[in-house]
Design an enzyme around this catalytic site. Structure first.
Site, PDB file in Angstrom:
ATOM      1  N   GLU A 145      -7.056   5.757  -6.537  1.00  9.96           N
ATOM      2  CA  GLU A 145      -6.515   5.855  -5.189  1.00  9.96           C
ATOM      3  C   GLU A 145      -6.928   4.630  -4.384  1.00  9.96           C
ATOM      4  O   GLU A 145      -7.973   4.022  -4.638  1.00  9.96           O
ATOM      5  CB  GLU A 145      -7.026   7.126  -4.508  1.00  9.96           C
ATOM      6  CG  GLU A 145      -6.555   8.421  -5.156  1.00  9.96           C
ATOM      7  CD  GLU A 145      -5.060   8.643  -5.015  1.00  9.96           C
ATOM      8  OE1 GLU A 145      -4.477   8.150  -4.026  1.00  9.96           O
ATOM      9  OE2 GLU A 145      -4.471   9.304  -5.884  1.00  9.96           O
ATOM     10  N   TYR A 203      -1.896   0.237 -12.868  1.00 16.67           N
ATOM     11  CA  TYR A 203      -0.909   1.319 -12.951  1.00 16.67           C
ATOM     12  C   TYR A 203       0.178   1.016 -13.983  1.00 16.67           C
ATOM     13  O   TYR A 203       0.906   1.907 -14.401  1.00 16.67           O
ATOM     14  CB  TYR A 203      -0.256   1.543 -11.597  1.00 16.67           C
ATOM     15  CG  TYR A 203      -1.060   2.421 -10.668  1.00 16.67           C
ATOM     16  CD1 TYR A 203      -0.828   3.796 -10.609  1.00 16.67           C
ATOM     17  CD2 TYR A 203      -2.050   1.890  -9.851  1.00 16.67           C
ATOM     18  CE1 TYR A 203      -1.547   4.614  -9.756  1.00 16.67           C
ATOM     19  CE2 TYR A 203      -2.775   2.697  -8.985  1.00 16.67           C
ATOM     20  CZ  TYR A 203      -2.521   4.062  -8.941  1.00 16.67           C
ATOM     21  OH  TYR A 203      -3.245   4.864  -8.097  1.00 16.67           O
ATOM     22  N   GLU A 260       2.737   2.697  -9.913  1.00 14.13           N
ATOM     23  CA  GLU A 260       3.881   2.994 -10.782  1.00 14.13           C
ATOM     24  C   GLU A 260       5.206   2.888 -10.020  1.00 14.13           C
ATOM     25  O   GLU A 260       6.274   2.816 -10.639  1.00 14.13           O
ATOM     26  CB  GLU A 260       3.731   4.385 -11.395  1.00 14.13           C
ATOM     27  CG  GLU A 260       4.059   5.574 -10.500  1.00 14.13           C
ATOM     28  CD  GLU A 260       3.017   5.822  -9.412  1.00 14.13           C
ATOM     29  OE1 GLU A 260       3.333   6.559  -8.455  1.00 14.13           O
ATOM     30  OE2 GLU A 260       1.888   5.294  -9.520  1.00 14.13           O
ATOM     31  N   GLN A 278      -6.860  17.156 -14.772  1.00 19.60           N
ATOM     32  CA  GLN A 278      -5.843  16.887 -15.790  1.00 19.60           C
ATOM     33  C   GLN A 278      -6.507  16.590 -17.134  1.00 19.60           C
ATOM     34  O   GLN A 278      -7.194  15.585 -17.279  1.00 19.60           O
ATOM     35  CB  GLN A 278      -4.963  15.712 -15.365  1.00 19.60           C
ATOM     36  CG  GLN A 278      -4.185  15.952 -14.087  1.00 19.60           C
ATOM     37  CD  GLN A 278      -3.316  14.765 -13.706  1.00 19.60           C
ATOM     38  OE1 GLN A 278      -3.049  13.881 -14.524  1.00 19.60           O
ATOM     39  NE2 GLN A 278      -2.865  14.724 -12.460  1.00 19.60           N
ATOM     40  N   ASN A 335       2.002   3.459  -0.139  1.00 23.26           N
ATOM     41  CA  ASN A 335       1.595   4.242   1.030  1.00 23.26           C
ATOM     42  C   ASN A 335       0.502   3.562   1.843  1.00 23.26           C
ATOM     43  O   ASN A 335       0.203   3.986   2.962  1.00 23.26           O
ATOM     44  CB  ASN A 335       1.157   5.651   0.622  1.00 23.26           C
ATOM     45  CG  ASN A 335      -0.002   5.650  -0.362  1.00 23.26           C
ATOM     46  OD1 ASN A 335      -0.884   4.795  -0.316  1.00 23.26           O
ATOM     47  ND2 ASN A 335      -0.005   6.597  -1.285  1.00 23.26           N
ATOM     48  N   TYR A 382      -3.373  -3.144  -5.053  1.00 19.06           N
ATOM     49  CA  TYR A 382      -2.868  -1.759  -5.081  1.00 19.06           C
ATOM     50  C   TYR A 382      -1.355  -1.793  -5.282  1.00 19.06           C
ATOM     51  O   TYR A 382      -0.561  -1.768  -4.333  1.00 19.06           O
ATOM     52  CB  TYR A 382      -3.238  -1.027  -3.802  1.00 19.06           C
ATOM     53  CG  TYR A 382      -2.906   0.458  -3.842  1.00 19.06           C
ATOM     54  CD1 TYR A 382      -3.480   1.288  -4.802  1.00 19.06           C
ATOM     55  CD2 TYR A 382      -2.018   1.019  -2.929  1.00 19.06           C
ATOM     56  CE1 TYR A 382      -3.177   2.639  -4.850  1.00 19.06           C
ATOM     57  CE2 TYR A 382      -1.722   2.381  -2.962  1.00 19.06           C
ATOM     58  CZ  TYR A 382      -2.293   3.179  -3.930  1.00 19.06           C
ATOM     59  OH  TYR A 382      -1.989   4.522  -3.973  1.00 19.06           O
ATOM     60  N   SER A 441       7.439  11.838  -1.112  1.00 18.75           N
ATOM     61  CA  SER A 441       6.970  13.163  -0.708  1.00 18.75           C
ATOM     62  C   SER A 441       5.845  13.055   0.314  1.00 18.75           C
ATOM     63  O   SER A 441       5.736  13.851   1.238  1.00 18.75           O
ATOM     64  CB  SER A 441       6.502  13.954  -1.933  1.00 18.75           C
ATOM     65  OG  SER A 441       7.591  14.208  -2.804  1.00 18.75           O
ATOM     66  N   ASN A 442       4.989  12.051   0.130  1.00 15.51           N
ATOM     67  CA  ASN A 442       3.864  11.837   1.031  1.00 15.51           C
ATOM     68  C   ASN A 442       4.332  11.056   2.253  1.00 15.51           C
ATOM     69  O   ASN A 442       4.304   9.827   2.274  1.00 15.51           O
ATOM     70  CB  ASN A 442       2.746  11.090   0.301  1.00 15.51           C
ATOM     71  CG  ASN A 442       1.556  10.797   1.199  1.00 15.51           C
ATOM     72  OD1 ASN A 442       1.378  11.417   2.252  1.00 15.51           O
ATOM     73  ND2 ASN A 442       0.740   9.836   0.797  1.00 15.51           N
ATOM     74  N   TYR A 493      15.501  -0.185  -5.773  1.00 12.85           N
ATOM     75  CA  TYR A 493      14.618   0.938  -5.483  1.00 12.85           C
ATOM     76  C   TYR A 493      13.526   0.473  -4.523  1.00 12.85           C
ATOM     77  O   TYR A 493      12.926  -0.602  -4.719  1.00 12.85           O
ATOM     78  CB  TYR A 493      13.985   1.498  -6.759  1.00 12.85           C
ATOM     79  CG  TYR A 493      13.106   2.697  -6.498  1.00 12.85           C
ATOM     80  CD1 TYR A 493      13.674   3.959  -6.351  1.00 12.85           C
ATOM     81  CD2 TYR A 493      11.728   2.556  -6.357  1.00 12.85           C
ATOM     82  CE1 TYR A 493      12.880   5.069  -6.082  1.00 12.85           C
ATOM     83  CE2 TYR A 493      10.930   3.660  -6.091  1.00 12.85           C
ATOM     84  CZ  TYR A 493      11.514   4.914  -5.951  1.00 12.85           C
ATOM     85  OH  TYR A 493      10.729   5.999  -5.665  1.00 12.85           O
TER      86      TYR A 493
END
Length: 393
Positions: free
Chosen positions: A170, A201, A289, A108, A280, A286, A228-229, A275
């Site tokens: 990560e 984040y 966002e 990116q 994960n 950790y 999604s993960n 929400y």
């Protein structure tokens, strides 16, 4: 006379042949001509002419009479390269700290010239021009882009003054551990509070601008989750499976075959009362966002991650709901239903917005700017002896 002229001509010819031979030998010894030398391969724009022939392109720019030795494949990047080279030389002459981004994080790319406007950081110059290796006071490496055998790391000896910065956002569960990284880096840039350069984040910061938050967005959904993960081994997947038995949850994301665009994301999240900010993996600090975005969009996050105490080191305790505060997903569901029926209780989760604002971090760019600023202000010796124990231990 004619014989003397002939002898002199032969002597001159002999000298010329010797000089040409010496020149040719030196040419082949130092330039090692090959097919790659004659033609620059197609490479990403940010790498200018690539590792293979980048130095040749740079040398050609420095020697005006030699530009024609470079194939036209490189010529398209000459303007960009000359601009980059000129900027870096100017930065060095002005005393700016130069940070070389050795690899774009996840490929990116970002604007290299906005540290001052984005973060009020001055005296720093970012570059991706690898020919500036010996001039750069710091190099930034993204963990997930480092080859396991370190084959894409610098081959030249590191200048004594140069700092190598390890960057990773990560979690340990999603980062490959490598034993050959110990004693390689001088600094760490990470979301961890105990990293040398902490880049979270997101942030909850004082509202110094005097701008008040808008009214809480209108809600037409109770609980939402975008994911999604998906992995059944994740704690969040198992918790969700039980929670949905006791309360209605609007789900989105690739796993639920309801992908939403970046443009629709804000509308969806802000329309939900709660929400599920489920991480994960569970690790110290950790907090991603998944928490800060709902906070900024006027939605109450229900968090699953490190302990509440860890969250409260970074955000007000009244701004979120932690799953650990309840004995079971069923008990959490009952609490959310109570808040849905009592507007006064629900609004208490927004009192922090009277004095603070939530903002998301800027991946890659912020790490580079803050790393450069840290190197500029700190000249002391530093080495990370055991990266593996610190991050994965």
């Amino acid at each position: 006379m004619e014989s003397q002229n002939s002898s002199r001509s032969c002597k001159n010819l002999f000298i010329a042949v010797v000089l040409m031979t010496c020149f040719s030998a030196m040419f082949y010894m130092y330039y090692e001509p090959s097919v790659n030398w004659l033609k620059c391969p197609a490479v990403p724009k940010h790498d200018v002419c690539g590792d293979v022939c980048g130095n040749i392109c740079i040398n050609a720019l420095k020697r005006p009479n030699q530009i024609q030795i470079v194939n036209n494949t490189c010529m398209v990047n000459f303007t960009s390269l000359r601009h980059q080279l000129t900027q870096t030389e100017a930065a060095s002459s002005q005393g700016d700290t130069v940070l070389l981004i050795w690899m774009w994080p996840f490929g990116q790319q970002f604007d290299l010239g906005i540290c001052s406007s984005m973060f009020d950081i001055h005296g720093c110059h970012l570059t991706v021009d690898k020919s500036q290796f010996n001039r750069a006071q710091g190099l930034l490496f993204h963990h997930r882009d480092i080859n396991g055998d370190l084959s894409n790391m610098p081959k030249l000896p590191r200048p004594p003054f140069q700092k190598w910065v390890w960057m990773n956002m990560e979690s340990p569960s999603n980062s490959p551990q490598r034993s050959n990284l110990n004693n390689l880096f001088n600094l760490t840039a990470n979301y961890r509070q105990d990293s040398d350069i902490m880049v979270p984040y997101g942030r909850i910061s004082e509202n110094t601008g005097g701008k008040k938050h808008d009214e809480i967005p209108r809600k037409n959904k109770l609980v939402c989750w975008i994911v999604s993960n998906w992995n059944w081994n994740h704690k969040r997947s198992r918790y969700y499976a039980e929670l949905k038995e006791h309360i209605s949850i609007e789900t989105y994301g690739n796993h639920f075959n309801k992908r939403i665009s970046n443009q629709d994301y804000s509308d969806v999240v802000s329309s939900c009362k709660f929400y599920l900010s489920f991480e994960n993996s569970i690790h110290k600090d950790y907090i991603t966002e998944k928490l800060y975005n709902p906070l900024s969009l006027g939605t109450v996050p229900v968090v699953l991650g490190p302990p509440r105490k860890n969250y409260e080191e970074l955000i007000p305790g009244s701004a979120f709901i932690h799953v650990d505060d309840f004995n079971s997903p069923k008990e959490l569901a009952e609490h959310l239903k109570l808040l849905d029926q009592n507007d006064d209780l629900y609004r208490q989760y927004f009192t922090w917005r009277e004095h603070f604002v939530s903002s998301a971090g800027v991946f890659g760019l912020e790490h580079a700017c803050r790393a450069c600023d840290h190197i500029r202000r700190n000249k002391n010796y530093r080495v990370v002896n055991d990266l593996n124990s610190w991050y994965w231990g």
